[in-house]
Design a protein around this motif. Structure first.
Motif, PDB file in Angstrom:
ATOM      1  N   UNK A   1      -4.486  13.274   2.719  1.00 23.65           N
ATOM      2  CA  UNK A   1      -4.371  13.920   4.033  1.00 23.65           C
ATOM      3  C   UNK A   1      -3.708  12.996   5.049  1.00 23.65           C
ATOM      4  N   UNK A   2      -4.063  11.709   4.998  1.00 22.61           N
ATOM      5  CA  UNK A   2      -3.478  10.758   5.941  1.00 22.61           C
ATOM      6  C   UNK A   2      -1.993  10.582   5.675  1.00 22.61           C
ATOM      7  N   UNK A   3      -1.634  10.465   4.378  1.00 18.88           N
ATOM      8  CA  UNK A   3      -0.229  10.241   4.028  1.00 18.88           C
ATOM      9  C   UNK A   3       0.643  11.458   4.362  1.00 18.88           C
ATOM     10  N   UNK A   4       0.064  12.651   4.269  1.00 19.15           N
ATOM     11  CA  UNK A   4       0.811  13.863   4.593  1.00 19.15           C
ATOM     12  C   UNK A   4       0.879  14.096   6.098  1.00 19.15           C
ATOM     13  N   UNK A   5      -0.166  13.657   6.816  1.00 15.53           N
ATOM     14  CA  UNK A   5      -0.233  13.901   8.260  1.00 15.53           C
ATOM     15  C   UNK A   5      -0.607  12.603   8.980  1.00 15.53           C
ATOM     16  N   UNK A   6       0.230  11.581   8.929  1.00 19.57           N
ATOM     17  CA  UNK A   6      -0.142  10.268   9.470  1.00 19.57           C
ATOM     18  C   UNK A   6      -0.411  10.259  10.968  1.00 19.57           C
ATOM     19  N   UNK A   7       0.186  11.179  11.696  1.00 16.97           N
ATOM     20  CA  UNK A   7      -0.012  11.179  13.152  1.00 16.97           C
ATOM     21  C   UNK A   7      -1.206  12.010  13.583  1.00 16.97           C
ATOM     22  N   UNK A   8      -1.809  12.753  12.667  1.00 15.17           N
ATOM     23  CA  UNK A   8      -2.978  13.576  12.987  1.00 15.17           C
ATOM     24  C   UNK A   8      -4.223  12.690  13.037  1.00 15.17           C
ATOM     25  N   UNK A   9      -4.752  12.533  14.244  1.00 14.75           N
ATOM     26  CA  UNK A   9      -5.884  11.622  14.422  1.00 14.75           C
ATOM     27  C   UNK A   9      -7.109  12.061  13.631  1.00 14.75           C
ATOM     28  N   UNK A  10      -7.307  13.354  13.461  1.00 18.30           N
ATOM     29  CA  UNK A  10      -8.513  13.842  12.785  1.00 18.30           C
ATOM     30  C   UNK A  10      -8.573  13.402  11.324  1.00 18.30           C
ATOM     31  N   UNK A  11      -7.403  13.194  10.706  1.00 20.54           N
ATOM     32  CA  UNK A  11      -7.393  12.778   9.300  1.00 20.54           C
ATOM     33  C   UNK A  11      -7.637  11.285   9.154  1.00 20.54           C
ATOM     34  N   UNK A  12      -7.502  10.557  10.250  1.00 19.05           N
ATOM     35  CA  UNK A  12      -7.701   9.108  10.195  1.00 19.05           C
ATOM     36  C   UNK A  12      -9.105   8.703  10.643  1.00 19.05           C
ATOM     37  N   UNK A  13      -9.971   9.686  10.805  1.00 21.47           N
ATOM     38  CA  UNK A  13     -11.355   9.417  11.189  1.00 21.47           C
ATOM     39  C   UNK A  13     -12.297  10.048  10.167  1.00 21.47           C
TER      40      UNK A  13
ATOM     41  N   UNK B   1       4.595   3.221   7.842  1.00 23.28           N
ATOM     42  CA  UNK B   1       5.083   3.664   6.527  1.00 23.28           C
ATOM     43  C   UNK B   1       4.703   2.702   5.401  1.00 23.28           C
ATOM     44  N   UNK B   2       4.809   1.393   5.684  1.00 20.07           N
ATOM     45  CA  UNK B   2       4.447   0.414   4.653  1.00 20.07           C
ATOM     46  C   UNK B   2       2.954   0.485   4.340  1.00 20.07           C
ATOM     47  N   UNK B   3       2.136   0.650   5.365  1.00 17.53           N
ATOM     48  CA  UNK B   3       0.691   0.728   5.165  1.00 17.53           C
ATOM     49  C   UNK B   3       0.320   1.975   4.373  1.00 17.53           C
ATOM     50  N   UNK B   4       1.013   3.080   4.630  1.00 19.38           N
ATOM     51  CA  UNK B   4       0.722   4.314   3.909  1.00 19.38           C
ATOM     52  C   UNK B   4       1.115   4.200   2.438  1.00 19.38           C
ATOM     53  N   UNK B   5       2.240   3.545   2.177  1.00 20.35           N
ATOM     54  CA  UNK B   5       2.675   3.354   0.790  1.00 20.35           C
ATOM     55  C   UNK B   5       1.681   2.475   0.034  1.00 20.35           C
ATOM     56  N   UNK B   6       1.207   1.426   0.704  1.00 23.39           N
ATOM     57  CA  UNK B   6       0.230   0.535   0.081  1.00 23.39           C
ATOM     58  C   UNK B   6      -1.087   1.273  -0.169  1.00 23.39           C
ATOM     59  N   UNK B   7      -1.436   2.161   0.748  1.00 26.06           N
ATOM     60  CA  UNK B   7      -2.664   2.929   0.587  1.00 26.06           C
ATOM     61  C   UNK B   7      -2.592   3.832  -0.644  1.00 26.06           C
ATOM     62  N   UNK B   8      -1.454   4.434  -0.897  1.00 27.59           N
ATOM     63  CA  UNK B   8      -1.291   5.279  -2.079  1.00 27.59           C
ATOM     64  C   UNK B   8      -1.410   4.456  -3.363  1.00 27.59           C
ATOM     65  N   UNK B   9      -0.842   3.244  -3.349  1.00 28.40           N
ATOM     66  CA  UNK B   9      -0.945   2.368  -4.516  1.00 28.40           C
ATOM     67  C   UNK B   9      -2.398   1.999  -4.780  1.00 28.40           C
ATOM     68  N   UNK B  10      -3.157   1.767  -3.727  1.00 29.77           N
ATOM     69  CA  UNK B  10      -4.570   1.419  -3.888  1.00 29.77           C
ATOM     70  C   UNK B  10      -5.386   2.623  -4.345  1.00 29.77           C
ATOM     71  N   UNK B  11      -4.996   3.810  -3.922  1.00 29.41           N
ATOM     72  CA  UNK B  11      -5.645   5.022  -4.432  1.00 29.41           C
ATOM     73  C   UNK B  11      -5.445   5.127  -5.952  1.00 29.41           C
ATOM     74  N   UNK B  12      -4.235   4.826  -6.410  1.00 33.66           N
ATOM     75  CA  UNK B  12      -3.964   4.870  -7.848  1.00 33.66           C
ATOM     76  C   UNK B  12      -4.818   3.856  -8.598  1.00 33.66           C
ATOM     77  N   UNK B  13      -5.016   2.680  -8.012  1.00 37.39           N
ATOM     78  CA  UNK B  13      -5.870   1.670  -8.642  1.00 37.39           C
ATOM     79  C   UNK B  13      -7.305   2.167  -8.742  1.00 37.39           C
TER      80      UNK B  13
END
Length: 437
Positions: free
Chosen positions: A180-192, A243-255
């Motif tokens: 949800x965060x990666x698809x909607x990074x500017x939506x504050x509700x998904x980051x809480x 963008x870099x933080x979101x990409x890293x977050x996806x990699x950590x999700x895969x881990x």
């Protein structure tokens, strides 16, 4: 945090010997074993000089950097886990001692064919007694938080929690948070993430390591006002979403999704003995049995009373079922392989290990493990390396003596070409050869 790492470093024991280092005393000598909990402890190796420097540097950073009041929940959880580990260590040792007292009567160490069943921690390389596996691995995982909090929290989730369905549910929900965060990074509700949320409470909070993973992703604990409520509530908030933080977050999700439980590996304790008339004599410690002493006595009495009657009345199917019940009584098996020169190669296996595991163990012990060979079980049965049969299914429990022979056709070709018979065992094993008492 300093108390946590001081406590863990005091309890952790690192075995620096490599896989080739084995026992060199008589058959009753135990390997260096790491034991957690209180009480007398054997001599052991400490952390390496490099590990001590790294730990000292990490503690120095922690002491020098001001700690904010917010975001300290990870420290609280780790302290709680440490307290639970200490309590679990005492409970585990008490339970193990009680179980061992109730099992098959323990023989004097000098009479045993092997001193016990031991395991190796894949994270530290330490040799562990059976009762110390879980606590030691938990401590080793917690020690990894300073080096890689993502890896440590993933290990924590997959290892500390026994209910695999709950683990999967928590991983699915946390993966959804990230998507949800990666698809909607500017939506504050998904980051809480509201920690009082029912889904979080029921599906995520109950899984150890889940909060540590979210905090390793960059979520921070913050108290925020909630509409309709007088008091603020705790949220985990992702403050950085570049963008870099979101990409890293996806990699950590895969881990997280690929993670596996950290399990201690059975130490096969390979040992070589000189040729001996006692090769078929086995005296096993209680860990090899999956039954109490009372159950064993009852079983022996019933067998002696019914052996003649059953020999007349049992069908083949009945005999096979009885043999299956018999095999389930054992957790491990001790196998000896008689080599062409009369020497004996011994190793410990799970009763449900497959034949390819046994063949691989032998090949790893040979100088020329690539050459084909045969294994003959008691009774003349030829074992096939390609068969995925458990050792118990081959009636190789709780102990057995096997016969090794090189493939005759290959040896004939080598001899015709003027070659010599290959050396048998690797020098590292022959260095510790012993006499079987």
């Amino acid at each position: 945090m300093k108390k946590l790492f001081d406590g863990i470093k005091k309890d952790m024991k690192f075995k620096t010997a490599g896989p080739g280092k084995k026992l060199t005393d008589d058959t009753s000598t135990k390997p260096d074993v790491v034991q957690s909990g209180s009480g007398a402890r054997p001599n052991r190796h400490g952390p390496s000089e490099g590990s001590q420097r790294a730990g000292a540097a990490a503690l120095a950073r922690i002491e020098q950097i001001p700690r904010p009041k917010l975001g300290t929940s990870q420290d609280a959880i780790r302290n709680q886990v440490k307290r639970e580990l200490e309590a679990a260590s005492l409970a585990e040792k008490d339970k193990a001692e009680s179980e061992e007292r109730s099992k098959v009567p323990v023989m004097a160490p000098a009479c045993l064919s092997v001193s016990g069943v031991y395991f190796t921690c894949p994270l530290t390389g330490a040799t562990l007694a059976k009762s110390d596996r879980e606590v030691h691995i938990k401590e080793a995982i917690l020690m990894r938080f300073e080096e890689d909090p993502v890896e440590a929290s993933v290990m924590m989730i997959h290892t500390f929690n026994k209910d695999r369905d709950k683990v999967k549910a928590a991983i699915d929900i946390m993966s959804k948070y990230i998507e949800n965060i990666c698809k909607n990074p500017t939506e504050e509700k998904y980051r809480k993430i509201k920690l009082g949320n029912k889904v979080y409470q029921e599906k995520v909070r109950s899984v150890e390591g889940s909060r540590e993973f979210l905090e390793a992703l960059g979520f921070t604990s913050i108290m925020l006002p909630v509409e309709g409520k007088e008091e603020d509530e705790e949220f985990l908030v992702l403050l950085e979403y570049s963008p870099d933080a979101l990409e890293l977050m996806q990699e950590r999700r895969d881990r997280l999704q690929r993670g596996e439980p950290v399990r201690a590996q059975l130490d096969r304790q390979p040992q070589v003995f000189r040729s001996s008339p006692n090769a078929q004599r086995f005296e096993l410690p209680s860990e090899f049995y999956n039954m109490t002493s009372e159950e064993l006595k009852k079983e022996q009495l019933q067998r002696s009373e019914l052996v003649e009657k059953n020999a007349m009345l049992r069908t083949k199917v009945m005999r096979e079922k009885e043999e299956q019940r018999e095999r389930r009584k054992y957790n491990y098996t001790l196998l000896r392989i008689r080599l062409p020169d009369g020497s004996l190669l011994q190793g410990t296996f799970y009763a449900w290990d497959r034949l390819p595991v046994l063949f691989a163990f032998i090949r790893e012990s040979l100088v020329d493990g690539w050459q084909p060979f045969e294994l003959i079980a008691p009774g003349g049965q030829k074992l096939q390396e390609s068969e995925e049969m458990a050792l118990a299914e081959c009636n190789l429990v709780p102990a057995a003596l096997l016969t090794f022979a090189w493939d005759a056709a290959v040896q004939a070709d080598i001899a015709a070409a003027g070659g010599k018979s290959p050396a048998l065992l690797k020098p590292s094993l022959l260095e510790t050869i012993r006499t079987l008492s």
